[in-house]
Enzyme design. Structure first.
Site, short mmCIF file in Angstrom:
data_model
loop_
_atom_site.label_atom_id
_atom_site.label_comp_id
_atom_site.label_asym_id
_atom_site.label_seq_id
_atom_site.Cartn_x
_atom_site.Cartn_y
_atom_site.Cartn_z
N TYR A 25 0.86 -0.84 0.04
CA TYR A 25 -0.18 0.20 0.20
C TYR A 25 0.93 1.13 -0.19
O TYR A 25 0.18 2.40 -0.68
CB TYR A 25 -1.34 0.24 1.22
CG TYR A 25 -2.31 -0.92 1.09
CD1 TYR A 25 -2.97 -0.70 0.61
CD2 TYR A 25 -1.76 -2.61 1.78
CE1 TYR A 25 -4.21 -1.73 -0.64
CE2 TYR A 25 -2.75 -3.35 0.59
CZ TYR A 25 -3.83 -3.14 0.18
OH TYR A 25 -4.82 -4.09 -0.41
N GLN A 33 -15.66 2.76 -5.85
CA GLN A 33 -14.90 1.29 -5.03
C GLN A 33 -13.83 1.08 -5.34
O GLN A 33 -12.81 0.85 -4.40
CB GLN A 33 -15.61 0.33 -6.19
CG GLN A 33 -17.30 -0.09 -6.63
CD GLN A 33 -16.62 -1.55 -7.57
OE1 GLN A 33 -16.72 -2.48 -7.34
NE2 GLN A 33 -16.95 -0.82 -8.50
N HIS A 45 -14.81 0.72 -0.37
CA HIS A 45 -13.35 -0.26 -0.37
C HIS A 45 -12.26 0.36 0.35
O HIS A 45 -11.47 0.21 0.28
CB HIS A 45 -13.22 -0.81 -1.28
CG HIS A 45 -14.28 -1.15 -2.34
ND1 HIS A 45 -14.32 -2.23 -3.34
CD2 HIS A 45 -14.61 -2.18 -1.43
CE1 HIS A 45 -15.13 -2.83 -3.40
NE2 HIS A 45 -16.13 -3.27 -2.76
N THR A 94 -16.41 -0.33 -13.91
CA THR A 94 -16.63 -1.21 -13.11
C THR A 94 -16.64 -2.95 -13.87
O THR A 94 -17.65 -2.53 -14.38
CB THR A 94 -17.07 -0.77 -11.94
OG1 THR A 94 -16.80 -2.61 -10.99
CG2 THR A 94 -18.90 -0.86 -11.64
P1 OAD Z 1 -11.64 -4.24 -12.51
O1 OAD Z 1 -10.76 -4.38 -13.01
O2 OAD Z 1 -12.07 -5.14 -11.76
O3 OAD Z 1 -12.60 -3.85 -13.81
C1 OAD Z 1 -12.23 -2.93 -14.16
C2 OAD Z 1 -13.32 -2.53 -15.43
O4 OAD Z 1 -12.88 -0.95 -16.21
C3 OAD Z 1 -13.31 -2.87 -17.09
O5 OAD Z 1 -14.56 -3.48 -17.12
C4 OAD Z 1 -13.06 -2.21 -17.73
O6 OAD Z 1 -13.80 -2.77 -19.08
C5 OAD Z 1 -13.09 -0.73 -17.45
N1 OAD Z 1 -12.15 0.29 -18.19
C6 OAD Z 1 -10.74 -0.12 -18.92
N2 OAD Z 1 -10.02 0.74 -19.03
C7 OAD Z 1 -11.47 1.37 -19.00
C8 OAD Z 1 -10.86 3.26 -19.53
N3 OAD Z 1 -10.45 4.02 -19.43
N4 OAD Z 1 -12.60 4.16 -19.38
C9 OAD Z 1 -13.72 3.04 -18.57
N5 OAD Z 1 -13.70 1.94 -18.49
C10 OAD Z 1 -12.79 1.02 -18.66
O7 OAD Z 1 -12.01 -2.87 -11.15
P2 OAD Z 1 -13.55 -2.95 -10.67
O8 OAD Z 1 -14.73 -3.22 -10.81
O9 OAD Z 1 -12.95 -1.48 -9.54
O10 OAD Z 1 -11.33 -4.34 -4.49
O11 OAD Z 1 -12.73 -4.08 -9.12
C11 OAD Z 1 -13.62 -4.21 -7.84
C12 OAD Z 1 -12.62 -4.25 -6.59
O12 OAD Z 1 -12.33 -5.26 -7.63
C13 OAD Z 1 -12.21 -3.30 -6.29
O13 OAD Z 1 -12.75 -2.11 -5.63
C14 OAD Z 1 -11.15 -3.72 -5.94
C15 OAD Z 1 -11.05 -5.19 -6.35
O14 OAD Z 1 -9.88 -6.38 -5.97
C16 OAD Z 1 -10.43 -4.08 -3.59
O15 OAD Z 1 -9.86 -3.92 -3.27
C17 OAD Z 1 -11.50 -4.77 -2.00
#
Ligand code: OAD
Length: 234
Positions: A55, A88, A106, A178
């Site tokens: 971190y 998140q 989170h 997300t």
């Molecule tokens: P993910 O990495 O799972 O998903 C990221 C999303 O962003 C995907 O659907 C991509 O297609 C999209 N993406 C990529 N580039 C982009 C852009 N330029 N503009 C818009 N979208 C884009 O991340 P999260 O869904 O945020 O939790 O993950 C959720 C949680 O899982 C996080 O908060 C974290 C992780 O483990 C903890 O650490 C507790």
């Protein structure tokens, strides 16, 4: 006329254009690190130094990043709409862009807390920019080792109830960047009132866990926000 309440659920893709890694895209953070090691209470108990250093590294990187146009457009939207952001993300890029109502599901990278009572508000402290490097031996007010104020896998998400309440008051619901893989955040869409328009900004396909009509803007966060604002205009 009353301003529309736009509720925005953001994930890692929101900050991708700021240079912050997503988690599950190729090259994402979870390809480089084991979730169990750095994002679970078990990982912390096993090796607090490794987790602390992980971190510290994220904090140091975040100091070099800036909000992207997408973050700024969301902040500017407050001139015309009531905007509630539920994120998140543990970065502070929404706040730095000027958004005034941001609920972190989170945790927050620049906050630290007690490893004994992580959700006790008296233990939570915001680090100044020059305090990004936490060390083993740094103590919370209750005398326990400082840990990141991050909700790890397997831990409760204390802000999920206020987030569900906000979702239930949406006139427009917008999801940005997300993969909707992580619960309970991914379940928030269930609280959106029936008939409320739902938009999704993401360059990739995302499976929405509900039979709700969604307008998918298949673009990155900044370009997608520009298109969303055009559709929102009366
Ligand atoms: P993910 O990495 O799972 O998903 C990221 C999303 O962003 C995907 O659907 C991509 O297609 C999209 N993406 C990529 N580039 C982009 C852009 N330029 N503009 C818009 N979208 C884009 O991340 P999260 O869904 O945020 O939790 O993950 C959720 C949680 O899982 C996080 O908060 C974290 C992780 O483990 C903890 O650490 C507790």
């Amino acid at each position: 006329m009353a301003k529309k309440h736009v509720v925005v659920l953001t994930g890692a893709g929101m900050s991708a254009e700021s240079g912050v890694s997503t988690f599950r895209d190729s090259g994402g953070l979870w390809e480089q690190y084991r979730v169990e090691q750095v994002a679970t209470p078990e990982g912390w108990h096993e090796d607090p130094k490794l987790v602390t250093d992980f971190y510290n590294g994220l904090r140091r990187q975040l100091l070099t990043k800036e909000p992207c146009e997408g973050h700024r457009l969301l902040a500017e939207m407050e001139q015309d709409c009531n905007v509630s952001i539920i994120t998140q993300n543990v970065d502070d890029l929404h706040e730095r862009a000027g958004s005034s109502r941001v609920l972190h599901l989170h945790g927050e990278l620049f906050k630290v807390t007690s490893s004994m009572n992580p959700n006790d508000p008296r233990q939570i402290r915001t680090l100044k920019d020059d305090e990004w490097e936490v060390k083993i031996g740094d103590k919370a007010p209750d005398g326990s080792q400082l840990r990141p104020f991050i909700v790890w896998f397997g831990e409760a998400v204390p802000n999920i109830e206020p987030a569900a309440e906000i979702c239930s008051q949406a006139d427009v619901f917008l999801i940005i960047g997300t993969s909707l893989n992580v619960y309970p955040a991914a379940g928030l869409i269930q609280y959106v009132p029936q008939g409320c328009p739902i938009y999704l900004i993401d360059p990739k396909e995302v499976s929405i866990p509900a039979c709700m009509p969604v307008t998918h803007i298949r673009k990155g966060a900044s370009e997608g926000m520009r298109e969303f604002l055009r559709t929102l205009q009366p």
